[in-house]
Design a protein around this motif. Structure first.
Motif, mmCIF file in Angstrom:
data_model
loop_
_atom_site.group_PDB
_atom_site.id
_atom_site.type_symbol
_atom_site.label_atom_id
_atom_site.label_comp_id
_atom_site.label_asym_id
_atom_site.label_seq_id
_atom_site.Cartn_x
_atom_site.Cartn_y
_atom_site.Cartn_z
ATOM 1 N N SER A 53 94.086 3.829 -45.889
ATOM 2 C CA SER A 53 93.346 4.754 -46.759
ATOM 3 C C SER A 53 93.144 4.261 -48.180
ATOM 4 O O SER A 53 92.736 5.040 -49.044
ATOM 5 N N HIS A 54 93.387 2.985 -48.485
ATOM 6 C CA HIS A 54 93.314 2.577 -49.891
ATOM 7 C C HIS A 54 91.887 2.451 -50.400
ATOM 8 O O HIS A 54 91.666 2.257 -51.595
ATOM 9 N N HIS A 55 90.876 2.539 -49.512
ATOM 10 C CA HIS A 55 89.481 2.539 -49.960
ATOM 11 C C HIS A 55 88.867 3.932 -49.943
ATOM 12 O O HIS A 55 87.656 4.070 -50.143
ATOM 13 N N GLU A 56 89.694 4.994 -49.686
ATOM 14 C CA GLU A 56 89.202 6.359 -49.815
ATOM 15 C C GLU A 56 89.099 6.703 -51.300
ATOM 16 O O GLU A 56 89.839 6.161 -52.117
ATOM 17 N N LYS A 57 88.160 7.619 -51.631
ATOM 18 C CA LYS A 57 87.951 7.995 -53.030
ATOM 19 C C LYS A 57 88.221 9.484 -53.223
ATOM 20 O O LYS A 57 88.044 10.290 -52.305
ATOM 21 N N TRP A 58 88.625 9.811 -54.431
ATOM 22 C CA TRP A 58 89.009 11.190 -54.765
ATOM 23 C C TRP A 58 87.896 12.184 -54.450
ATOM 24 O O TRP A 58 88.151 13.315 -54.039
ATOM 25 N N ASP A 59 86.624 11.756 -54.642
ATOM 26 C CA ASP A 59 85.506 12.682 -54.412
ATOM 27 C C ASP A 59 84.985 12.632 -52.981
ATOM 28 O O ASP A 59 83.970 13.254 -52.658
ATOM 29 N N GLY A 60 85.627 11.872 -52.098
ATOM 30 C CA GLY A 60 85.249 11.861 -50.687
ATOM 31 C C GLY A 60 84.176 10.860 -50.327
ATOM 32 O O GLY A 60 83.689 10.852 -49.190
ATOM 33 N N THR A 61 83.798 9.958 -51.254
ATOM 34 C CA THR A 61 82.733 8.982 -50.973
ATOM 35 C C THR A 61 83.277 7.647 -50.479
ATOM 36 O O THR A 61 82.515 6.698 -50.317
ATOM 37 N N GLY A 62 84.567 7.564 -50.252
ATOM 38 C CA GLY A 62 85.162 6.303 -49.810
ATOM 39 C C GLY A 62 85.047 6.106 -48.305
ATOM 40 O O GLY A 62 84.365 6.853 -47.588
ATOM 41 N N TYR A 63 85.733 5.089 -47.828
ATOM 42 C CA TYR A 63 85.719 4.786 -46.401
ATOM 43 C C TYR A 63 87.148 4.430 -45.973
ATOM 44 O O TYR A 63 88.003 4.171 -46.811
ATOM 45 N N PRO A 64 87.474 4.467 -44.675
ATOM 46 C CA PRO A 64 86.563 4.613 -43.529
ATOM 47 C C PRO A 64 86.339 6.065 -43.101
ATOM 48 O O PRO A 64 85.429 6.355 -42.344
ATOM 49 N N ARG A 65 87.195 7.049 -43.554
ATOM 50 C CA ARG A 65 87.099 8.405 -43.015
ATOM 51 C C ARG A 65 86.503 9.411 -43.994
ATOM 52 O O ARG A 65 86.310 10.565 -43.635
#
Length: 573
Positions: free
Chosen positions: A483-495
């Motif tokens: 999950s280290h490429h997830e973003k606080w505003d939900g625009t990250g990946y993979p989920r």
């Protein structure tokens, strides 16, 4: 001589046998006395009393069985999604929802009915099958005519609620059911559920529990289920006797079966709310058992209490020498089972328990060293994986170790528990392990990635989970690689996780990862200044990063780069 005696090993068996041998002798003498008294008691009285007691136990067993079925019924009725499946008559969904419940509860059968009493789904255990063998059928209309089923379908209630019981005859076999309503999310009744068992199954279970022959009778005296091969029905005289005396709770009669004489006690078979369902008979062969009279029980009680007093007196002198070391071993074993491998005990004797204590200490020490060696080997393996990835991807040389150190430090500042820091350290070290599955043509491409190539690159967190998911040792560390490429505003990946859906270790690492990337030279650009990197991190607070993590990170950097941090503050304010 005294020293030799002290050093002589005395077996634990010898320490115990002698006093208890004396005690056993006393018990034997007392038992001989009691037995000599028992033979003068009334065999008839003892037999009848025992039969009455077994009759009471059988009623208690039926109450427990009914409560157990009621528990299963409530589980089924409150199963999420069942009401909707019944409304749409989706038999497959109904089967998938309630089959595991019946299997776990060991129920013989259950039926889901619509409001007209038609069976939407029936589950019946195959008599000769294994525990998982159930038959699934639909469409039966046999239940609609029974009064207790109609009471549930009409939403009636009694003193105990909206559940009712009754007997149903299916395929020439009588079945006992508990029925209750099923409501949807809007509290509207959509049908009913019946949980039950055949009377043949019930009498077999009681027989197995109480070792008595069991017969269930209809109010008319007809046999509904029995463990006898040729049990007689109740005669009209028997029924008249029970009906003529309302205060009489039972009937005692003799019967013959398989050339043996039995004594049977018959009483009411009561179900929910003490509603009479029929009659229940319990039988013993007249030569089956002997029950002790009340006076004999007093004699036994007196003897047992005396024997217990002797045991206490004798045990007092040996308890500390024998039971205490065993108790210490037991407590130490409990600590070891919970993961404490630093336990060591001091032997306080020279017998087998002392040897066992020494062996225990040796075993725990070996386990502790083995665990340390294994953890060290695992951590060295992780470092090797990280180094292998760095050798493959020249842009990340030294990156893993730097971000690992900073992530652990930032986690401490955010109050992460000490026992979680090692998992964060491992997760940070192998955060990009999923890139091992990315083709060289994409991973090492000098220019910009195409849309399709970027989609492949975005899969590396998923690849990390697939690679490490089969290693239980690394499960607590998976949140960072995943999950280290997830973003606080939900625009990250993979989920596309957002805010606190993102695990805290991944939120912490995300800030450190971007900081190190900004402060490192890359083939396509040089490292940017501390002030510019801090400005970039702060500008993404609330969008890319968790604001609380950013605040803690800025405080940590402020201690390392006070001048640059102050310049940024003055530039902003």
């Amino acid at each position: 001589m005294k020293t030799k005696l002290l050093n002589m090993q005395i077996s634990l068996r010898s320490k115990i046998i002698l006093p208890y041998l004396l005690l056993a002798l006393g018990l034997a003498l007392g038992a001989a006395y009691i037995i000599s008294q028992v033979i003068f008691d009334s065999i008839e009285e003892r037999f009848v009393n025992q039969l009455i007691d077994v009759g009471k136990l059988s009623n208690e067993w039926m109450v427990r069985e009914e409560d157990r079925m009621l528990g299963t019924l409530r589980l089924v009725a409150n199963t999420e999604g069942l009401a909707q499946a019944m409304q749409t008559q989706d038999a497959e969904t109904m089967r998938l929802l309630i089959y595991p419940l019946l299997l776990n509860a060991g129920e013989e059968e259950a039926h889901l009915l619509d409001l007209q009493g038609h069976a939407l789904l029936s589950l019946n255990h195959r008599p000769d099958g294994n525990p998982e063998s159930y038959e699934f059928t639909t469409g039966s209309e046999e239940f609609a005519s029974y009064a207790f089923v109609q009471a549930v379908l009409r939403g009636q209630q009694d003193e105990k609620g909206d559940k009712f019981v009754g007997l149903v005859t299916l395929r020439d076999e009588t079945h006992f059911y508990i029925a209750g309503p099923i409501y949807n999310a809007e509290a509207q009744q959509v049908g009913a559920v019946l949980v039950g068992a055949s009377t043949a199954q019930l009498v077999r279970q009681i027989r197995q529990e109480l070792l008595a022959h069991v017969t269930l009778y209809a109010p008319s005296g007809q046999i509904l289920g029995t463990t006898f091969l040729d049990a007689p029905h109740l005669t009209s005289e028997d029924l008249t006797h029970l009906q003529a005396e309302p205060q009489q709770t039972s009937l005692l009669r003799r019967l013959e079966s398989a050339d043996l004489s039995y004594r049977e006690i018959i009483g009411p078979w009561l179900a929910r709310n003490d509603e009479p369902v029929g009659l229940m008979g319990l039988s013993f062969a007249e030569n089956f058992l002997v029950r002790l009279s009340e006076s004999t029980w007093f004699k036994i009680l007196f003897f047992v209490l005396t024997a217990l007093a002797l045991v206490v007196l004798l045990g007092y002198f040996i308890a500390e020498q024998i039971s205490r070391p065993i108790l210490d071993l037991n407590q130490a074993a409990g600590r070891v089972s919970k993961g404490d491998l630093t336990v060591q005990l001091t032997p306080n004797s020279n017998d087998e328990i002392a040897n066992l204590t020494q062996e225990f200490n040796s075993m725990v020490s070996s386990l502790h060293q083995s665990k340390l060696d294994l953890v060290t080997a695992y951590d060295k393996t992780l470092e090797g994986w990280a180094k292998a990835l760095e050798l493959r991807d020249g842009e990340t040389m030294g990156h893993s170790l730097r971000v690992t150190e900073m992530t652990v430090e930032l986690s401490k500042r955010l109050g992460v528990a000490d026992d979680q820091l090692v998992h964060i350290q491992r997760g940070a070290l192998i955060h990009d392990i999923g890139k091992m599955a990315i083709p060289d043509s994409i991973l090492l491409k000098p220019g910009s990635l195409t849309y399709e190539e970027w989609k492949v690159m975005q899969k590396h967190p998923t690849y990390a989970v697939e690679m490490l998911g089969e290693i239980p040792f690394l499960w607590p560390a998976l949140s960072i690689p995943a999950s280290h490429h997830e973003k606080w505003d939900g625009t990250g990946y993979p989920r596309g996780l957002k805010t606190h859906q993102i695990p805290l270790p991944a939120r912490i690492f995300a800030v450190v990862d971007v900081w190190d990337a900004l402060r490192s030279d890359r083939p396509y650009r040089s490292a940017i200044s501390v002030q510019d990197a801090l400005f970039t991190i702060q500008s993404k607070s609330g969008s890319h990063f968790d604001p609380k993590v950013v605040d803690a990170f800025m405080e940590m950097i402020r201690e390392t780069y006070p001048v640059e941090a102050q310049s940024l503050y003055e530039a902003q304010y």
